[in-house]
Design a protein around this motif. Structure first.
Motif, short mmCIF file in Angstrom:
data_model
loop_
_atom_site.label_atom_id
_atom_site.label_comp_id
_atom_site.label_asym_id
_atom_site.label_seq_id
_atom_site.Cartn_x
_atom_site.Cartn_y
_atom_site.Cartn_z
N SER A 39 31.58 42.32 55.20
CA SER A 39 30.82 43.47 54.40
C SER A 39 31.24 43.17 53.36
O SER A 39 30.69 43.76 52.15
CB SER A 39 30.89 45.21 54.55
OG SER A 39 32.82 45.56 54.54
N ILE A 40 32.41 42.77 52.54
CA ILE A 40 33.15 43.04 51.51
C ILE A 40 32.74 41.87 50.66
O ILE A 40 32.57 41.05 49.35
CB ILE A 40 34.49 42.95 51.20
CG1 ILE A 40 35.43 44.27 52.25
CG2 ILE A 40 35.30 42.41 49.84
CD1 ILE A 40 36.68 44.54 52.43
N ARG A 41 31.99 40.74 51.28
CA ARG A 41 31.89 39.72 50.99
C ARG A 41 32.07 38.96 49.71
O ARG A 41 33.91 39.05 50.40
CB ARG A 41 30.29 39.53 50.37
CG ARG A 41 29.24 40.21 51.56
CD ARG A 41 27.77 39.92 50.76
NE ARG A 41 27.20 40.72 51.50
CZ ARG A 41 25.65 40.70 52.03
NH1 ARG A 41 25.23 40.51 51.29
NH2 ARG A 41 25.19 41.32 52.63
N MET A 42 31.97 38.84 48.46
CA MET A 42 32.96 38.34 47.19
C MET A 42 33.99 39.11 46.75
O MET A 42 34.35 39.42 45.49
CB MET A 42 32.33 37.38 46.49
CG MET A 42 32.08 36.09 46.87
SD MET A 42 32.83 34.96 48.14
CE MET A 42 33.57 34.39 46.09
N THR A 46 39.75 47.76 49.84
CA THR A 46 40.77 47.56 51.29
C THR A 46 40.39 47.78 52.36
O THR A 46 39.27 48.93 52.34
CB THR A 46 41.84 48.67 50.24
OG1 THR A 46 42.21 48.49 49.61
CG2 THR A 46 42.96 48.93 51.53
N ILE A 47 40.79 47.43 53.43
CA ILE A 47 40.38 47.49 54.57
C ILE A 47 41.67 48.63 55.63
O ILE A 47 43.19 48.55 55.42
CB ILE A 47 39.79 46.55 55.63
CG1 ILE A 47 39.17 45.35 54.78
CG2 ILE A 47 39.82 47.11 57.13
CD1 ILE A 47 38.73 43.98 55.88
N LEU A 48 40.95 50.01 55.65
CA LEU A 48 41.70 50.36 55.58
C LEU A 48 42.44 50.53 57.32
O LEU A 48 40.59 50.57 58.26
CB LEU A 48 42.16 52.37 55.85
CG LEU A 48 42.06 52.08 54.35
CD1 LEU A 48 41.61 54.24 53.89
CD2 LEU A 48 43.97 51.73 53.92
N GLY A 62 35.82 34.63 51.64
CA GLY A 62 35.59 35.15 49.84
C GLY A 62 36.27 37.07 49.85
O GLY A 62 36.75 37.65 50.30
N GLY A 63 36.10 37.03 48.30
CA GLY A 63 36.85 38.06 47.54
C GLY A 63 38.46 38.25 47.36
O GLY A 63 39.07 37.36 48.23
N HIS A 64 38.79 39.35 47.20
CA HIS A 64 39.82 40.31 47.23
C HIS A 64 40.40 41.40 48.67
O HIS A 64 39.60 42.33 47.70
CB HIS A 64 40.21 40.66 46.32
CG HIS A 64 40.49 39.22 45.14
ND1 HIS A 64 39.17 38.78 44.51
CD2 HIS A 64 41.50 38.67 44.70
CE1 HIS A 64 39.39 37.89 43.27
NE2 HIS A 64 40.83 37.51 43.60
N ILE A 65 41.08 41.39 49.38
CA ILE A 65 40.71 41.89 50.03
C ILE A 65 42.68 42.53 50.39
O ILE A 65 43.28 41.60 51.22
CB ILE A 65 39.97 41.78 51.71
CG1 ILE A 65 38.86 41.28 51.10
CG2 ILE A 65 40.39 42.61 52.87
CD1 ILE A 65 38.13 40.44 53.13
N GLY A 92 40.03 33.19 51.19
CA GLY A 92 39.62 34.25 49.53
C GLY A 92 39.42 33.42 48.18
O GLY A 92 40.29 33.39 48.64
N GLN A 93 39.35 35.05 47.68
CA GLN A 93 40.04 34.91 46.30
C GLN A 93 41.76 35.56 46.35
O GLN A 93 42.27 35.04 45.04
CB GLN A 93 39.52 34.93 45.23
CG GLN A 93 38.09 34.57 45.13
CD GLN A 93 37.27 34.60 46.11
OE1 GLN A 93 36.43 35.06 46.26
NE2 GLN A 93 37.00 33.23 46.52
N GLY A 94 41.94 36.13 47.25
CA GLY A 94 43.19 36.93 46.99
C GLY A 94 43.43 37.54 48.24
O GLY A 94 42.21 38.17 48.69
#
Length: 306
Positions: A39-42, A46-48, A62-65, A92-94
């Motif tokens: 769902s965060i994609r790029m 934060t995933i709690l 992808g993205g920063h998670i 991802g990116q980070g």
């Protein structure tokens, strides 16, 4: 350094994750970790993760998670590896991993891990890696930055399940790795920390090998490195596959200069009954290392050039 405060939680966690949506992103609930990640994609989010034991995994593409336990030590990922690699496969990116527990990872190639990092900077804090072939594995051929802090690595490594050994931490990149305030114990093969990187900072950790079996070096820098190894405590156990050195530099290649690598303020001992005479630092680089004042117990030789 105090033992990780996360340990108490492992025996008090309910097997059932709270509610029907244990993974939450910006207030939206998801039934699976992969759905939350996708769902965060790029983007950046934060995933709690609610308390529970989860037999599932996820690939970040992808993205920063940030993967964050609602309460450190109560979100446990167990056994199920994505792509036959790890609970979390990160490209991802980070990525940030905060407060999670990973245990029981074994795959056919001998590298079952809690985390496989393949792209992007990575920070791991307040995490536990238990009873698996590997704790954290991977890297990318760029200036990746990896930071590991206040985490525990126990029951990790192997040299008899695959042609190559696995290790508690095994990372390679062209950037840096920092490991601080963490505990390593009861290894089951390979090295506790193996880093193929130009710059390292390994400080304020404890390495307790007294219950280890078939283990090798505490810290292996197989291609050399500069940086700092300081204020760590080491106890080398008796049941070693290779007991000849605790910290070993450039045993496989001299890819990176080791001039100025500072090893200072560490405390190292042999377990009771260990009659071997290992080198605290064994150097194959022939560069000028900066060996400072380390407190060494009986039987340990301060330095050896090989």
């Amino acid at each position: 350094m105090k033992r990780s405060l996360l340990a108490f939680a492992l025996f008090a966690v309910p097997a059932f994750a709270q509610g029907s949506a244990p993974f939450t992103v910006n207030g939206q609930g998801f039934a699976t970790l992969q759905d939350a990640v996708s769902s965060i994609r790029m983007g950046t989010a934060t995933i709690l993760i609610a308390p529970g034991t989860y037999r599932q995994c996820a690939v970040q593409a992808g993205g920063h998670i940030t993967f964050k336990a609602v309460k450190p030590g109560t979100a446990i990922f167990e056994a199920v590896a994505c792509e036959d690699k790890a609970a979390l496969v990160l490209r991802g990116q980070g990525s940030v991993v905060d407060g999670l527990v990973f245990r029981g990872y074994r795959v056919a190639d001998g590298n079952g891990a809690g985390i496989r990092t393949e792209m992007g900077n990575l920070t791991v804090t307040n995490a536990m890696f238990l009873d698996s072939q590997e704790g954290i594995l991977g890297g990318e051929p760029t200036a990746q930055t990896i930071v590991i802090d206040h985490s525990t690595f126990a029951g990790l490594g192997q040299c008899d399940e695959s042609p190559g050994c696995s290790h508690a931490i095994y990372l390679a990149n062209k950037g840096s790795v920092t490991i601080t305030n963490s505990r390593f114990e009861r290894g089951t093969g390979g090295h506790y920390v193996k880093l193929r990187v130009p710059t390292v900072s390994i400080a304020d950790n404890s390495f307790d090998d007294t219950a280890g079996r078939k283990t090798n070096y505490m810290i292996d820098l197989p291609e050399g490195a500069t940086g700092l190894i300081a204020r760590n405590t080491f106890v080398q156990g008796r049941n070693k596959e290779n007991h000849t050195g605790l910290i070993v530099v450039a045993a496989e290649a001299k890819t990176y200069r080791s001039t100025g690598l500072r090893v200072d303020g560490n405390d190292a001992r042999l377990a009771p009954g260990d009659s071997t005479s290992p080198a605290f630092v064994a150097d194959y680089s022939h560069d000028r290392l900066a060996i400072g004042a380390n407190r060494l117990g009986a039987g340990l030789r301060p330095f050896e050039t090989r």
